[in-house]
Design an enzyme around this catalytic site. Structure first.
Site, PDB file in Angstrom:
ATOM      1  N   GLU A  73       0.788  -1.233   0.000  1.00 27.66           N
ATOM      2  CA  GLU A  73       0.000   0.000   0.000  1.00 27.66           C
ATOM      3  C   GLU A  73       0.825   1.290   0.000  1.00 27.66           C
ATOM      4  O   GLU A  73       0.410   2.280  -0.584  1.00 27.66           O
ATOM      5  CB  GLU A  73      -0.918   0.007   1.229  1.00 27.66           C
ATOM      6  CG  GLU A  73      -1.990  -1.076   1.206  1.00 27.66           C
ATOM      7  CD  GLU A  73      -2.987  -0.869   0.080  1.00 27.66           C
ATOM      8  OE1 GLU A  73      -3.436   0.271  -0.128  1.00 27.66           O
ATOM      9  OE2 GLU A  73      -3.305  -1.852  -0.613  1.00 27.66           O
ATOM     10  N   SER A 452     -45.701 -31.736  41.550  1.00 23.86           N
ATOM     11  CA  SER A 452     -45.254 -32.095  42.894  1.00 23.86           C
ATOM     12  C   SER A 452     -43.831 -31.656  43.208  1.00 23.86           C
ATOM     13  O   SER A 452     -43.416 -31.716  44.374  1.00 23.86           O
ATOM     14  CB  SER A 452     -45.371 -33.603  43.088  1.00 23.86           C
ATOM     15  OG  SER A 452     -46.729 -34.003  43.012  1.00 23.86           O
TER      16      SER A 452
END
Length: 788
Positions: A73, A452
């Site tokens: 770059e 229960s």
């Protein structure tokens, strides 16, 4: 003339300068960073992000990565002042030469200019933007160091595959951190900023390789790598290992999604998807694998017993069956199952074709693997249900290569939660059979009647308020009137058993006894204890609620049982241990216990620091021991004797709702509490006899056997002051005898088994609770029992 030109340029620059964005905002730049969620042992569970980015300080960027990007770059980055004059001149010559050709103008942007464009400008192609870009680059160079500019660039750039920045790209392309990348891999990443899609390794492999090799040549040319190393790196293809998305720890999908919801509730979606949070969860991967495996086994066993419902779908197998089979979605989180299609029906087996795998580029593999589905592995299905073209699930038969057994996703669903009872840390959570099939979490989102399994809290309220385990309640028909309605509670099985102790009521799960006990105490007291334990926020004061008719979640009920296992000190369930922000600061911690001496710099013979626990004591520790002992009886001789197979001390309670629509078992050892729920998503009967003891308790048992396999047996601790007295298990009276009918019962100071007792729910002709003497009791014990 020159003066006029200079004035014109000055006016032009002044115009652009006045319209430039504020570059000082870069100083406060905090890019969106992905949130990462980890298990308790540090394994990555999941990542969440809008932009998949991991911010990497420049000091942590390897020199090889820097060299690759500088070569690709801006090789003069550390030498220029923001603009590469020579590069600009070259670009101008090329653009003049290409004028009128329709070709895209060539740029000469430095890394600093790209930072200006990416952070402060648009992607508009114009000379005006290029001038602004150059002016901003000059200003940025004056305000920030080269390293800071390079750091911003390397973390902001988009590199394809949803990757923002080099750290995320390294993981997404190569499943590696940046410090493990080689020359070829670093060069390929550096080839991508200009046009990631043009160099996609799957769509354009040759183009991508050429661009990568160009970067390697520049790295050699600039002296960053040796020529022989570079040439060797150029030889091979681009080997991409795409990282999977979503959940990374197999089997943790329900847990991971619940954490995601919790984080949104705590901080909002923006903080989750952009805030870069580091989340350490409570998940124990080994226990999670067990939870998934044991719940799967139980659900599959139930489903197979009800027969095969039919194939997933049907496809044409006259040509290439792989393509249409590849389009059928499978259960991605059940990797041990494969989709297959019936190719031929033989004399002893079906010939099946297995769904082809998927290549990294998303295309189907060319392989067309086949296998055999013997009729012996599909006895629960009718052969007529599986003609050629039927798409089915299969699972490999262990020890028989090429052989498969028939499978189908069960209609029945369930959940399993495992928790540390001392801290509330959720160690495992399986919210259903398959998250891929249904994301609905039955552990946290399903509101179901616990039946229960709620009873221990009714009995705990009684024991905490003057009753003892040997208190006797009448188990006989009762009518409860509410206006014109009459409710006649029944025991499971429809029988009544006469007077019995509270212990028997828990162990045998007697409904009528529980209703009478709740009626004697008053439902407001039961509702208060349900609130204290966090099972219900506002339980209605109606007697049916004492039998678990109200709706709650598996997680809430497991947390309530965990509070009992924690000695009655309230725990708060959590899936998250701690959360750190993007800078490493802890912003959330579940453990709120105080430790004044834990921050000492060194040891100077001071006492060991003590943790201060300010959690609420919701149940007396002596009551805790009593109800725990009674729930141990459920396992030893009650409705969950299958749990004895764990081989270690376990207390717990079964739960079954009307018409067997819900089946539960919640239980605990001294160090681990686990709850299991089984039921259809749209409640319907599961079949006669499909109780909590039959469906849920075996899953609990198999899980606990494996989870506690390496732990020595550990008894429940007896609190100081508890007196253990031998009593007759049937009558609750003190006894000097021994044998199967005698147990050591736990009594608080000031309480003891009486010589005679009154029966709760049984009155004489004057309405006074009846008292039974020793003589009468002996008559009952030796006679016909006709008194009751």
């Amino acid at each position: 003339m020159l003066l006029s030109l200079a004035v014109a340029v000055g006016v032009l620059l002044q115009t652009f300068n006045a319209d430039l964005p504020d570059y000082e905002s870069l100083a406060q730049y905090e890019p969106p960073v992905m949130t990462r969620i980890h298990a308790a042992d540090g394994q990555l569970i999941a990542e969440h992000a809008r932009e998949r980015r991991l911010y990497l300080p420049i000091q942590a960027v390897p020199d090889l990565i820097k060299a690759a990007f500088l070569s690709a770059e801006d090789k003069s980055f550390y030498d220029h002042e923001g603009i590469d004059i020579a590069g600009v001149a070259r670009a101008m010559v090329v653009n003049v030469r290409n004028a009128g050709s329709g070709k895209r103008p060539v740029g000469a942007s430095t890394i600093t200019q790209q930072v200006a464009k990416n952070f402060l400008l648009s992607n508009e192609i114009s000379y005006e933007r290029k001038i602004k870009e150059a002016l901003l680059a000059l200003r940025i160079e004056q305000a920030y160091s080269k390293d800071r500019i390079f750091e911003l660039y390397l973390n902001e750039i988009y590199l394809g595959l949803g990757s923002y920045g080099i750290a995320a790209a390294a993981l997404n392309y190569f499943s590696k951190p940046v410090n493990q990348l080689g020359i070829a891999e670093a060069a390929y990443l550096a080839a991508l900023p200009k046009a990631p899609e043009n160099y996609n390794p799957f769509r354009h492999p040759e183009r991508a390789k050429q661009r990568r090799n160009w970067v390697i040549d520049r790295m050699i040319e600039n002296g960053y790598i040796r020529r022989e190393d570079g040439e060797a790196a150029k030889e091979g293809p681009i080997e991409v290992s795409v990282r999977r998305r979503g959940t990374y720890l197999a089997g943790s999908e329900f847990f991971s999604e619940e954490v995601r919801r919790n984080l949104i509730e705590l901080y909002g979606s923006d903080k989750l998807y952009e805030g870069g949070l580091s989340v350490r969860t409570t998940l124990d991967p080994a226990l999670q694998r067990l939870a998934r495996e044991k719940l799967h086994d139980g659900l599959i066993k139930f489903d197979i017993a009800r027969g095969y419902r039919g194939p997933v779908t049907s496809i044409d197998v006259s040509g290439d069956w792989g393509e249409p089979l590849g389009e059928v979605d499978d259960l991605s989180d059940v990797p041990e199952w494969r989709l297959a299609v019936v190719l031929e029906v033989g004399g002893s087996a079906l010939t099946i074709g297995l769904k082809p795998g998927t290549l990294p580029n998303g295309r189907l593999a060319a392989d067309r693997d086949t296998g055999a589905l013997p009729f012996s592995q599909m006895k629960w299905a009718k052969r007529s249900q599986l003609p050629a073209g039927s798409v089915v699930y299969v699972q490999a038969v262990e020890g028989e290569p090429g052989a498969w057994k028939l499978r189908q996703p069960p209609e029945i669903q369930g959940a399993l939660v495992a928790m540390d009872p001392y801290t509330g840390r959720v160690l495992a959570m399986q919210g259903g059979f398959s998250f891929s099939e249904s994301e609905f979490n039955r552990a946290t989102q399903a509101q179901r009647q616990p039946g229960s399994s709620f009873k221990p809290f009714v009995y705990a309220a009684a024991l905490d308020n003057g009753y003892t385990p040997s208190s006797v309640v009448m188990d006989a028909p009762i009518e409860i009137r509410a206006g014109t309605e009459v409710w006649r509670p029944q025991n499971y099985g429809g029988k009544f058993y006469g007077p019995a102790t509270l212990r028997t009521g828990v162990e045998r799960s007697r409904n009528v006894m529980t209703v009478r006990l709740a009626q004697d105490m008053g439902m407001p007291l039961v509702a208060e204890y349900a609130r204290r334990f966090g099972i219900y926020d506002d339980l209605g004061p109606y007697l049916p609620m004492s039998l678990g008719a109200g709706e709650t979640t598996v997680l809430k009920l497991v947390t309530a049982y965990g509070t009992i296992a924690n000695g009655g000190r309230k725990i708060k369930s959590t899936l998250i241990d701690r959360i750190q922000d993007r800078f490493g600061k802890t912003i959330y911690q579940h453990d709120q216990r105080e430790c004044a001496g834990c921050t000492a710099d060194d040891w100077a013979d001071q006492p060991e620091p003590q943790l201060t626990d300010r959690r609420e004591q919701v149940l007396d520790p002596m009551t805790v021991y009593q109800i725990t002992s009674m729930m141990e009886g459920v396992v030893q001789r009650g409705t969950a004797t299958v749990v004895r197979n764990v081989g270690k001390p376990i207390a717990g309670k079964t739960g079954t709702t009307n018409d067997e629509k819900d089946a539960w078992f919640v239980g605990f050892s001294p160090d681990l509490v686990v709850g299991v729920f089984i039921g259809y998503d749209q409640p319907r009967p599961m079949g006669k006899g499909q109780t909590g003891g039959v469906l849920a308790a075996p899953i609990f048992t198999e899980f606990m056997k494996a989870a506690l396999a390496d732990s020595p047996p550990k008894e429940f601790q007896t609190p100081p002051g508890i007196e253990l007295i031998p009593i007759d298990r049937r009558t609750g009276l003190r006894t000097q005898a021994s044998g199967g009918g005698v147990i050591l019962e736990a009594f608080k100071p000031g309480t003891a088994p009486p010589s005679n007792y009154s029966i709760i729910g049984y009155q004489d002709s004057m309405g006074v609770p009846a008292s039974i003497s020793d003589e009468a009791d002996r008559a009952v014990a030796t006679g016909t029992g006709g008194l009751y």
